[in-house]
Write a protein that holds these residues in place. Sequence first.
Motif, short mmCIF file in Angstrom:
data_model
loop_
_atom_site.label_atom_id
_atom_site.label_comp_id
_atom_site.label_asym_id
_atom_site.label_seq_id
_atom_site.Cartn_x
_atom_site.Cartn_y
_atom_site.Cartn_z
N PHE A 169 0.82 -1.21 0.00
CA PHE A 169 0.00 0.00 0.00
C PHE A 169 0.86 1.26 0.00
CE2 PHE A 169 -2.49 -3.43 1.74
CZ PHE A 169 -3.68 -3.30 1.03
N ASP A 170 0.37 2.25 -0.75
CA ASP A 170 0.98 3.58 -0.74
C ASP A 170 0.05 4.48 0.05
OD1 ASP A 170 1.84 6.22 -1.56
OD2 ASP A 170 0.48 6.08 -3.26
N VAL A 171 0.56 5.05 1.15
CA VAL A 171 -0.29 5.91 1.99
C VAL A 171 0.30 7.32 2.02
CG1 VAL A 171 -1.04 3.97 3.41
CG2 VAL A 171 0.91 5.36 4.16
N PHE A 206 5.22 5.40 2.60
CA PHE A 206 4.56 6.59 3.14
C PHE A 206 5.04 7.80 2.35
CE2 PHE A 206 3.81 9.07 7.39
CZ PHE A 206 2.75 9.76 6.79
N ALA A 207 4.13 8.41 1.58
CA ALA A 207 4.48 9.55 0.72
C ALA A 207 3.81 10.82 1.23
CB ALA A 207 4.02 9.26 -0.71
N GLY A 208 4.06 11.93 0.55
CA GLY A 208 3.37 13.18 0.89
C GLY A 208 4.33 14.28 1.26
N LEU A 219 14.22 9.04 -1.79
CA LEU A 219 14.09 10.46 -2.08
C LEU A 219 13.18 10.62 -3.28
CD1 LEU A 219 17.65 12.05 -1.72
CD2 LEU A 219 15.74 12.06 -0.09
N ARG A 220 12.15 11.46 -3.14
CA ARG A 220 11.29 11.71 -4.30
C ARG A 220 11.92 12.82 -5.13
NH1 ARG A 220 4.82 12.99 -4.68
NH2 ARG A 220 4.79 13.53 -6.89
N VAL A 221 12.24 12.47 -6.36
CA VAL A 221 12.84 13.47 -7.24
C VAL A 221 11.79 13.97 -8.23
CG1 VAL A 221 15.16 12.50 -7.06
CG2 VAL A 221 13.65 11.72 -8.89
N MET A 249 9.66 8.57 -7.82
CA MET A 249 9.11 9.61 -8.69
C MET A 249 7.61 9.34 -8.81
SD MET A 249 10.17 8.32 -12.53
CE MET A 249 8.79 7.67 -13.50
N HIS A 250 6.86 10.38 -8.99
CA HIS A 250 5.44 10.23 -9.36
C HIS A 250 5.14 11.46 -10.21
CE1 HIS A 250 1.14 9.54 -9.28
NE2 HIS A 250 1.00 10.80 -8.97
N ILE A 251 4.97 11.25 -11.50
CA ILE A 251 4.97 12.42 -12.40
C ILE A 251 3.56 12.95 -12.67
CG2 ILE A 251 7.18 11.92 -13.46
CD1 ILE A 251 5.75 10.49 -15.73
N GLY A 252 2.54 12.24 -12.22
CA GLY A 252 1.18 12.74 -12.43
C GLY A 252 0.20 11.59 -12.48
N SER A 253 -1.04 11.93 -12.76
CA SER A 253 -2.10 10.94 -12.71
C SER A 253 -2.88 10.98 -14.01
CB SER A 253 -3.01 11.27 -11.52
OG SER A 253 -3.83 10.19 -11.18
N GLN A 254 -3.55 9.88 -14.32
CA GLN A 254 -4.30 9.74 -15.59
C GLN A 254 -3.37 10.08 -16.77
OE1 GLN A 254 -6.74 8.12 -16.33
NE2 GLN A 254 -7.39 8.77 -18.32
N GLY A 292 2.64 6.19 -9.32
CA GLY A 292 1.43 5.68 -9.98
C GLY A 292 1.18 6.47 -11.25
N GLY A 293 -0.09 6.62 -11.58
CA GLY A 293 -0.43 7.53 -12.69
C GLY A 293 -0.92 6.86 -13.97
N PHE A 294 -0.85 5.53 -14.05
CA PHE A 294 -1.28 4.87 -15.29
C PHE A 294 -2.74 5.25 -15.56
CE2 PHE A 294 1.75 1.01 -14.56
CZ PHE A 294 2.83 1.84 -14.79
N GLY A 295 -3.00 5.77 -16.75
CA GLY A 295 -4.33 6.24 -17.10
C GLY A 295 -5.27 5.08 -17.41
N MET A 340 5.98 0.18 -7.32
CA MET A 340 5.03 1.03 -8.03
C MET A 340 3.80 1.31 -7.17
SD MET A 340 4.38 -1.89 -10.84
CE MET A 340 3.30 -1.01 -11.92
N GLU A 341 3.12 2.41 -7.48
CA GLU A 341 2.01 2.87 -6.63
C GLU A 341 0.75 3.13 -7.46
OE1 GLU A 341 3.73 6.51 -5.24
OE2 GLU A 341 4.98 5.54 -3.75
N PRO A 342 0.22 2.14 -8.13
CA PRO A 342 -0.97 2.38 -8.95
C PRO A 342 -2.22 2.54 -8.11
CG PRO A 342 -0.46 0.04 -8.90
CD PRO A 342 0.62 0.73 -8.11
N GLY A 343 -3.06 3.48 -8.45
CA GLY A 343 -4.33 3.65 -7.76
C GLY A 343 -5.46 3.48 -8.75
N ALA A 364 -12.44 5.09 -8.64
CA ALA A 364 -11.25 5.82 -8.15
C ALA A 364 -11.60 7.28 -7.96
CB ALA A 364 -10.09 5.70 -9.14
N TYR A 365 -11.18 7.84 -6.84
CA TYR A 365 -11.39 9.25 -6.53
C TYR A 365 -12.89 9.61 -6.59
CZ TYR A 365 -6.41 8.93 -7.31
OH TYR A 365 -5.10 8.53 -7.24
N GLY A 366 -13.71 8.66 -6.20
CA GLY A 366 -15.14 8.87 -6.13
C GLY A 366 -15.53 9.10 -4.68
N VAL A 373 -13.98 8.55 -1.98
CA VAL A 373 -12.93 9.15 -1.13
C VAL A 373 -12.97 10.67 -1.17
CG1 VAL A 373 -11.07 7.44 -0.88
CG2 VAL A 373 -11.30 8.71 -3.03
N MET A 374 -13.44 11.24 -2.26
CA MET A 374 -13.49 12.70 -2.37
C MET A 374 -14.89 13.24 -2.07
SD MET A 374 -11.02 13.33 -5.70
CE MET A 374 -10.74 15.09 -5.48
N ALA A 375 -15.78 12.38 -1.64
CA ALA A 375 -17.14 12.82 -1.33
C ALA A 375 -17.14 13.66 -0.06
CB ALA A 375 -18.06 11.61 -1.17
#
Length: 426
Positions: free
Chosen positions: A78-80, A101-103, A148-150, A198-203, A238-241, A272-275, A383-385, A387-389
């Motif tokens: 898990f990526d938290v 543990f990221a953030g 280290l997150r670059v 690294m985590h370059i973005g999502s979708q 993560g980030g795989f669309g 890897m951290e796929p969501g 995803a992001y349903g 949890v963002m309510a």
Amino acid sequence: MDHFAYRGGELWCEGLRVADVAAERGTPLYLYSRQTICDHYRRLAEAFAPAAPMICYSVKANANLGVLRVLADEGSGFDVVSAGELFRVLRAGGDPARAVFAGVGKTPDEMAFALDQGVHLFNVESAGELWTLNEVALSRSRVAPVALRVNPDVDPRTHQYVATGKRGSKFGLDMQAAASLLDEVADLRGVRVRGVHMHIGSQITSVDPYRAALERVVDFVAGARSRGAELDTINIGGGFGVWYQDRSAPLAADHARAILPLVASAGCRLLMEPGRFIVANAGILVTRVLYRKEAGDRRYVIVDAGMNDLVRPALYGSHHRVWPVATEAQEPAAGETPAAGAGAWDLVDVVGPVCETGDFLAKERRLPGVRPGDLLAIFGAGAYGHVMASNYNARVRPPEVLVEGGQHRVVRRRETYEDLVRGETP
Ligand code: LLP
């Protein structure tokens, strides 16, 4: 790709009729398919198998305990991004030794909690954070394992709110700064830097940004090793669309082809951290049509779910497929719209009850004439349903129901009015 399918004009989730579940549990309702979650997880695991990756499902995408339990059963890590998410993982029976543990803003208390639980790695995003982690670890006589997150400075070509790997983003360390930091912290006794994250973005709907970013990360690892750092892990984030509207996202195997050779060339372990990839298409939001209304030249379908239940359309202008749960009409192929005026097709905005003009779930969609009482399915809501309510407009959040083995199970009940005021004092 998923286990939601129309048979005889009715939507099914695995072996259950969606209308039956909605009749029993009410609307709005989040409905998840266990088999779809497992299929997506396995697809990734198989595609990346040559690297024997540690797959850390990104809890932020869907943090429901029932969903986390499905993934823990699959053997996922898990990526938290908060102590709260780690708490959820523990409650669901997940293994903290397989959690990262990221953030950008971990507090000392959160660090202490994660250290005590023995997380696998802390993804550290700034020099200040690394010094703080060192202090916290020393005070508990521990050594914190760190990646280290670059920030590899690549354009992931996605929505600006979820692009994270471009120069100037609040996330990660510039490569040069990360290299200097590595040298500076070599003697610290509370932290041990073991990897690069690294985590370059999502979708992200192309493999190219991953390739470009990883080339830089691989160079970084080589440079760091030549100066004595012992790095053994590359975490590609993560980030795989996924497919929301059309078949435009790469398959797991496409990503693997681009990523595996680069990670292998660095001789590093792959994390890897796929969501979204795992859960987006494993969930729908089922909502009931309340009213129809015309205003000026627009036609509205007013439903019982709103932006508080699913905020993605309002926040990012995201497209979610919307289609009646029961209809004889044939859904147009992705990207196509039936000609105006054909049959009972309407060009409508699907909107919720929330008091904001931004409260819409879909705009200018052609739907077969829907009437009050009809059920609509909003796809790609896993995803992001939920949890963002939120409880905006004092609306209770919908239940989450998991379909598994021919049955359904409420994995979070619908909130009550009492839930709305819990903890408050008049
Ligand atoms: N790792 C890190 C460090 C992240 O920040 C994220 C997502 C992930 C992994 C998982 O990314 P995924 O595989 O799910 O793309 N609310 C937005 C998405 C925000 C993503 C934030 N970070 C949406 O609804 O599109």
